[in-house]
Design an enzyme around this catalytic site. Structure first.
Site, PDB file in Angstrom:
ATOM      1  N   ASN A  24     -12.810  -3.468   2.184  1.00 48.64           N
ATOM      2  CA  ASN A  24     -13.825  -2.420   2.214  1.00 48.64           C
ATOM      3  C   ASN A  24     -14.614  -2.475   0.908  1.00 48.64           C
ATOM      4  O   ASN A  24     -14.027  -2.477  -0.174  1.00 48.64           O
ATOM      5  CB  ASN A  24     -13.163  -1.046   2.366  1.00 48.64           C
ATOM      6  N   HIS A  66      -6.934  -5.810   2.012  1.00 51.00           N
ATOM      7  CA  HIS A  66      -5.782  -5.304   2.772  1.00 51.00           C
ATOM      8  C   HIS A  66      -5.300  -6.416   3.690  1.00 51.00           C
ATOM      9  O   HIS A  66      -6.109  -7.019   4.414  1.00 51.00           O
ATOM     10  CB  HIS A  66      -6.184  -4.133   3.687  1.00 51.00           C
ATOM     11  N   ASP A 121       0.847  -1.195   0.000  1.00 51.09           N
ATOM     12  CA  ASP A 121       0.000   0.000   0.000  1.00 51.09           C
ATOM     13  C   ASP A 121       0.882   1.244   0.000  1.00 51.09           C
ATOM     14  O   ASP A 121       1.909   1.296   0.694  1.00 51.09           O
ATOM     15  CB  ASP A 121      -0.910  -0.003   1.232  1.00 51.09           C
ATOM     16  N   ILE A 122       0.488   2.251  -0.764  1.00 50.29           N
ATOM     17  CA  ILE A 122       1.292   3.471  -0.897  1.00 50.29           C
ATOM     18  C   ILE A 122       1.296   4.294   0.402  1.00 50.29           C
ATOM     19  O   ILE A 122       2.231   5.067   0.645  1.00 50.29           O
ATOM     20  CB  ILE A 122       0.759   4.315  -2.083  1.00 50.29           C
ATOM     21  N   HIS A 150      -9.999  -5.085  -3.617  1.00 52.03           N
ATOM     22  CA  HIS A 150      -8.691  -5.277  -3.003  1.00 52.03           C
ATOM     23  C   HIS A 150      -8.899  -5.726  -1.573  1.00 52.03           C
ATOM     24  O   HIS A 150      -9.809  -5.268  -0.885  1.00 52.03           O
ATOM     25  CB  HIS A 150      -7.841  -4.002  -3.038  1.00 52.03           C
TER      26      HIS A 150
END
Ligand code: 5GP
Length: 127
Positions: A97, A112, A35-36, A110
């Site tokens: 989410n 996480h 993740d950025i 996606h």
């Protein structure tokens, strides 16, 4: 149900190689990358290569091969990161989410994978 997938979302651009990413693992049907804006020391996103908006879209319409690969990829990432409880790791959280109430920012499924610190309770108490 018809799901509207926007091919201009940021993860579609990552899949097409138009935006760089910090890849952790590539499989036939999935890409996993960091993740950025990490919220934990380990914060990896796993996405299917197929055009699925969210988790229920994927769970209802993806092929068995895609679903197996996605699930196995999550397992492989847990092993790679050394976060598996009972295997010397301290545990992790997997979050997908989906939609407005979950504040999904990127409209491509996606998951996480968060680990490397105490993640606290899942949500504040509901009253
Ligand atoms: P969501 O809120 O939709 O569940 O999570 C979207 C996640 O995507 C956020 O954690 C955000 O930091 C991450 N993200 C957004 N844009 C990029 C990007 O260009 N590259 C990477 N690696 N992560 C991104």
């Amino acid at each position: 149900m018809a799901y509207a997938y926007d091919p201009e979302n940021i993860f579609a651009k990552i899949l097409r190689g138009e935006i760089p990413n910090n890849t952790v693992l590539e499989t036939e049907h999935c890409l996993a990358f960091r993740d950025i804006a990490p919220q934990a020391p380990d914060h990896v996103l796993v996405i299917p290569r197929g055009p699925y908006v969210n988790y229920d879209h994927f769970a209802q319409q993806a092929s068995d091969a895609e679903i197996v690969d996605f699930t196995r990829t999550i397992g492989k990432i847990c092993a790679m990161l050394g976060i598996q409880p009972g295997e010397g790791g301290n545990g992790y959280r997997v979050v997908a989410n989906s939609g407005e109430d979950a504040i999904q920012e990127v409209q491509h499924l996606h998951v996480h994978i968060l680990a490397g610190r105490n993640l606290g309770r899942m949500l504040p108490k509901f009253d």
